[in-house]
Design an enzyme around this catalytic site. Structure first.
Site, PDB file in Angstrom:
ATOM      1  N   HIS A 131       0.799  -1.128   0.105  1.00 44.12           N
ATOM      2  CA  HIS A 131       0.111   0.017  -0.095  1.00 44.12           C
ATOM      3  C   HIS A 131       0.849   1.077  -0.057  1.00 44.12           C
ATOM      4  O   HIS A 131       0.759   2.125  -0.878  1.00 44.12           O
ATOM      5  CB  HIS A 131      -0.959  -0.054   1.269  1.00 44.12           C
ATOM      6  CG  HIS A 131      -2.048   1.117   1.342  1.00 44.12           C
ATOM      7  ND1 HIS A 131      -1.556   2.366   1.842  1.00 44.12           N
ATOM      8  CD2 HIS A 131      -3.334   1.180   0.924  1.00 44.12           C
ATOM      9  CE1 HIS A 131      -2.479   3.145   1.647  1.00 44.12           C
ATOM     10  NE2 HIS A 131      -3.656   2.719   0.956  1.00 44.12           N
ATOM     11  N   GLU A 179       0.777   4.029  -2.924  1.00 40.51           N
ATOM     12  CA  GLU A 179       0.673   5.594  -2.508  1.00 40.51           C
ATOM     13  C   GLU A 179       2.034   5.891  -1.884  1.00 40.51           C
ATOM     14  O   GLU A 179       2.201   7.178  -1.764  1.00 40.51           O
ATOM     15  CB  GLU A 179      -0.512   5.652  -1.613  1.00 40.51           C
ATOM     16  CG  GLU A 179      -1.848   5.422  -2.222  1.00 40.51           C
ATOM     17  CD  GLU A 179      -2.978   5.558  -1.101  1.00 40.51           C
ATOM     18  OE1 GLU A 179      -2.583   6.181   0.106  1.00 40.51           O
ATOM     19  OE2 GLU A 179      -4.182   5.215  -1.365  1.00 40.51           O
ATOM     20  N   HIS A 192      -7.558  -2.546  -3.339  1.00 44.74           N
ATOM     21  CA  HIS A 192      -6.210  -2.182  -3.961  1.00 44.74           C
ATOM     22  C   HIS A 192      -5.808  -3.273  -4.742  1.00 44.74           C
ATOM     23  O   HIS A 192      -5.225  -3.309  -5.995  1.00 44.74           O
ATOM     24  CB  HIS A 192      -5.257  -1.749  -3.000  1.00 44.74           C
ATOM     25  CG  HIS A 192      -5.388  -0.227  -2.389  1.00 44.74           C
ATOM     26  ND1 HIS A 192      -5.570   0.554  -3.353  1.00 44.74           N
ATOM     27  CD2 HIS A 192      -5.576  -0.005  -1.219  1.00 44.74           C
ATOM     28  CE1 HIS A 192      -5.418   1.998  -2.532  1.00 44.74           C
ATOM     29  NE2 HIS A 192      -5.598   1.492  -1.314  1.00 44.74           N
TER      30      HIS A 192
END
Length: 270
Positions: free
Chosen positions: A46, A77, A109
């Site tokens: 992530h 991210e 995701h």
């Protein structure tokens, strides 16, 4: 609260050097069938703007130094992002790219940002557009038994440290939400970000909770999610109630819990 005699919090998955080695071994073993010399195996985390984003670079180093030079780690991210990972893959003579999430659960995701083939920007779309055969393994790390065992070890460290004597998204109805009362004096609260993908929630978070429950029969294992958006979505869609952290703690107080152990399933501090 004055109701608790002790509150302890366990470490997330990637904390010690030994953790990194164990996780690296686990993910290599889990993808061994694809490791044919012609395949780049890319894990998508992530990412975070917190300094703990460094865990991804460290995981890359552990894999590379372990001889797994065809393994790559990126983030959605944080850093490195796809535009940094893709040139590294292209520098090798690979014919295929295998994608797998470096996340406890395979939720939004993993299904969209990683495995999506319909929208530019998704990792599978971009690697396919670059000419690679793409295989997406949409399975969270929580499905790997070695990962489950490592989180049990982390919970064991805080339980043992306090007292050496106490050693479509699937069918939501199959999931144990672990928000029952009648907890008793000892509670082990397993805290997860959460996911609305029901089967993946059961196979990852649920499996970890079951492992922890088996390891600590003297503790009542309960669940708390940090994402209110996910909690609300599951409630509105499936009419399944999952406690947020405040609700889980209120439930513990109301049930007279005296010894509370909190074990996150999160990948890292942040």
């Amino acid at each position: 609260s004055d109701s608790f005699e002790s509150v302890t919090v366990g470490e997330p998955l990637l904390t010690s050097d030994e953790d990194f080695q164990k996780v690296a071994t686990a993910i290599v073993d889990a993808t061994a069938e694809y490791d044919d010399g012609k395949t780049a195996i890319v894990f998508m985390g992530h990412g975070t703007h917190h300094e703990s984003n460094a865990v991804y670079a460290k995981m890359q180093t552990v894999l590379t130094e372990g001889g797994h030079t065809n393994y790559f780690v990126g983030t959605v991210e944080g850093s490195p992002m796809l535009d940094e990972v893709m040139p590294l893959v292209e520098a090798g003579e690979y014919e295929r790219v295998v994608l797998r999430p470096l996340m406890i659960v395979a939720g939004d995701h993993a299904n969209n940002d990683m495995a999506g083939l319909e929208e530019a920007g998704a990792w599978a779309y971009e690697f396919e557009a670059a000419g690679y055969e793409v295989v997406s393994v949409v399975e969270g790390l929580g499905q790997i038994e070695a990962i489950q065992d490592l989180l049990v070890e982390h919970a064991q460290a805080v339980v043992g440290g306090e007292d050496e004597e106490n050693y479509e998204t699937g069918d939501a109805s199959l999931d144990n939400t672990r928000n029952q009362d009648e907890i008793g004096e000892n509670e082990l609260l397993v805290v997860s970000f959460g996911t609305s993908f029901n089967d993946n929630r059961r196979l990852t978070i649920g499996a970890i909770e079951e492992k922890i429950e088996a390891a600590f029969p003297e503790y009542a294992v309960r669940r708390g999610f940090t994402s209110q958006i996910i909690i609300d979505h599951v409630m509105s869609r499936d009419n399944v109630k999952i406690d947020n952290i405040a609700e889980a703690l209120d439930r513990a107080v109301a049930n007279g819990v005296k010894n509370l152990v909190v074990q996150p399933t999160l990948l890292m501090n942040g």
